[in-house]
Design a protein around this motif. Structure first.
Motif, short mmCIF file in Angstrom:
data_model
loop_
_atom_site.label_atom_id
_atom_site.label_comp_id
_atom_site.label_asym_id
_atom_site.label_seq_id
_atom_site.Cartn_x
_atom_site.Cartn_y
_atom_site.Cartn_z
N VAL A 52 10.04 -94.24 -49.86
CA VAL A 52 9.74 -93.34 -50.96
C VAL A 52 10.67 -93.74 -52.10
CG1 VAL A 52 9.74 -90.95 -51.76
CG2 VAL A 52 9.12 -91.47 -49.39
N PRO A 53 10.12 -94.13 -53.25
CA PRO A 53 11.00 -94.54 -54.34
C PRO A 53 11.77 -93.34 -54.91
CG PRO A 53 8.68 -94.99 -54.87
CD PRO A 53 8.72 -94.29 -53.56
N VAL A 54 13.08 -93.44 -54.91
CA VAL A 54 13.94 -92.41 -55.48
C VAL A 54 15.12 -93.09 -56.18
CG1 VAL A 54 13.40 -90.66 -53.74
CG2 VAL A 54 15.34 -92.15 -53.40
N ARG A 55 15.76 -92.34 -57.03
CA ARG A 55 17.00 -92.81 -57.67
C ARG A 55 18.12 -91.96 -57.07
NH1 ARG A 55 17.97 -95.68 -62.36
NH2 ARG A 55 15.75 -95.53 -62.79
N LEU A 56 19.12 -92.62 -56.49
CA LEU A 56 20.22 -91.92 -55.84
C LEU A 56 21.42 -91.84 -56.77
CD1 LEU A 56 19.99 -93.56 -52.32
CD2 LEU A 56 19.20 -91.28 -52.97
N HIS A 57 22.15 -90.74 -56.66
CA HIS A 57 23.36 -90.53 -57.46
C HIS A 57 24.47 -90.08 -56.52
CE1 HIS A 57 20.72 -90.54 -60.98
NE2 HIS A 57 19.92 -89.78 -60.27
N ALA A 58 25.61 -90.76 -56.60
CA ALA A 58 26.76 -90.41 -55.75
C ALA A 58 27.88 -89.88 -56.62
CB ALA A 58 27.24 -91.63 -54.98
N GLY A 59 28.49 -88.79 -56.17
CA GLY A 59 29.62 -88.22 -56.90
C GLY A 59 30.91 -88.99 -56.67
N GLY A 93 31.23 -94.09 -51.15
CA GLY A 93 31.25 -93.94 -49.70
C GLY A 93 30.81 -92.59 -49.17
N LEU A 94 30.12 -91.80 -49.97
CA LEU A 94 29.67 -90.49 -49.51
C LEU A 94 28.57 -90.63 -48.46
CD1 LEU A 94 29.35 -88.33 -52.76
CD2 LEU A 94 31.08 -88.18 -50.97
N PRO A 95 28.51 -89.71 -47.51
CA PRO A 95 27.38 -89.70 -46.57
C PRO A 95 26.07 -89.49 -47.34
CG PRO A 95 29.11 -88.20 -45.84
CD PRO A 95 29.48 -88.66 -47.21
N ASN A 96 24.99 -90.01 -46.80
CA ASN A 96 23.69 -89.87 -47.46
C ASN A 96 23.35 -88.41 -47.73
OD1 ASN A 96 23.73 -92.56 -46.64
ND2 ASN A 96 21.52 -92.64 -46.43
N THR A 97 23.75 -87.52 -46.84
CA THR A 97 23.41 -86.11 -47.00
C THR A 97 24.09 -85.49 -48.22
OG1 THR A 97 25.17 -85.52 -45.45
CG2 THR A 97 22.92 -85.72 -44.55
N ARG A 98 25.09 -86.17 -48.80
CA ARG A 98 25.77 -85.64 -49.97
C ARG A 98 25.34 -86.33 -51.25
NH1 ARG A 98 31.83 -85.28 -49.23
NH2 ARG A 98 31.60 -84.34 -51.28
N LEU A 99 24.35 -87.22 -51.16
CA LEU A 99 23.83 -87.89 -52.35
C LEU A 99 22.82 -86.97 -53.05
CD1 LEU A 99 23.18 -91.46 -50.92
CD2 LEU A 99 25.18 -90.67 -52.22
N ARG A 100 22.78 -87.09 -54.36
CA ARG A 100 21.74 -86.38 -55.13
C ARG A 100 20.65 -87.41 -55.42
NH1 ARG A 100 26.23 -85.84 -57.93
NH2 ARG A 100 25.30 -86.74 -59.79
N TRP A 101 19.43 -86.94 -55.52
CA TRP A 101 18.33 -87.87 -55.77
C TRP A 101 17.35 -87.29 -56.78
CZ3 TRP A 101 13.39 -86.31 -54.47
CH2 TRP A 101 13.29 -85.20 -53.63
N SER A 102 16.62 -88.19 -57.41
CA SER A 102 15.55 -87.79 -58.34
C SER A 102 14.41 -88.78 -58.20
CB SER A 102 16.07 -87.75 -59.78
OG SER A 102 16.59 -89.01 -60.18
#
Length: 182
Positions: free
Chosen positions: A163-170, A173-182
């Motif tokens: 699924v094409p998404v754009r990921l944003h990390a705060g 090395g953050l876990p995937n569950t803490r990434l924001r996506w759009s």
């Protein structure tokens, strides 16, 4: 990242201390070190036999780039008698004759680890959802990605549908569950 165990001489700070304070003592600072380990998990399903050489080349590339503090290779496979996750899927070190372990064994406990899964995503563990559950467990602990050897035009035929998404990390090395996506 700053090393927890190694130090290096800070020449400028040492010279500054000598000039300003007349103290002839070296100024030591933490050495810079690679902070992220990588667990390369290779799908052990028979469909991956075609990609055996490529998996070895990928491992060599990851080790030779020097981007990771350590690269460990694991094989993901169904465990006899349901050992491992409740799905019966587990991992074992790639070395011959090594014993199977629970999926969490890919993490060494210091919390600075990424997981790269090398798979064509066509084995039964993908269509049953067992591999998805394993990766979801890892994604709660660190960054996880799939390296798909098939051409992109064939990805829609695999059990792990992209699924094409754009990921944003705060932070790095953050876990995937803490990434924001759009």
């Amino acid at each position: 990242a700053p090393s927890r165990t190694e130090t290096v001489l800070d020449e400028e700070a040492t010279v500054g201390r000598i000039a300003d304070e007349r103290i002839w003592a070296p100024v030591l600072v933490p050495a810079r070190t690679r902070w992220l380990d990588l667990a390369l998990v290779i799908d052990g399903h028979r469909s991956m036999e075609l990609w055996h050489q490529l998996a070895g080349e990928l491992r060599a590339l990851l080790e030779e780039t020097g981007a990771f503090r350590d690269v460990r290779t694991w094989v993901m496979e169904r465990q006899p008698g349901g050992q491992g996750a409740r799905s019966g899927l587990g991992v074992r070190p790639r070395s011959p004759g090594t014993a199977a372990r629970r999926p969490g064994a890919v993490f060494d406990g210091h919390g600075r680890q990424a997981v790269l899964v090398f798979s064509d995503c066509t084995g039964p563990e993908w269509s049953s959802g067992d591999a998805h559950r394993m990766l979801a467990g890892w994604a709660r602990r660190g960054p996880v990605a799939i390296c798909q050897p098939l051409p992109q035009r064939l990805w829609e035929r695999c059990a792990a549908r992209p699924v094409p998404v754009r990921l944003h990390a705060g932070a790095p090395g953050l876990p995937n569950t803490r990434l924001r996506w759009s």
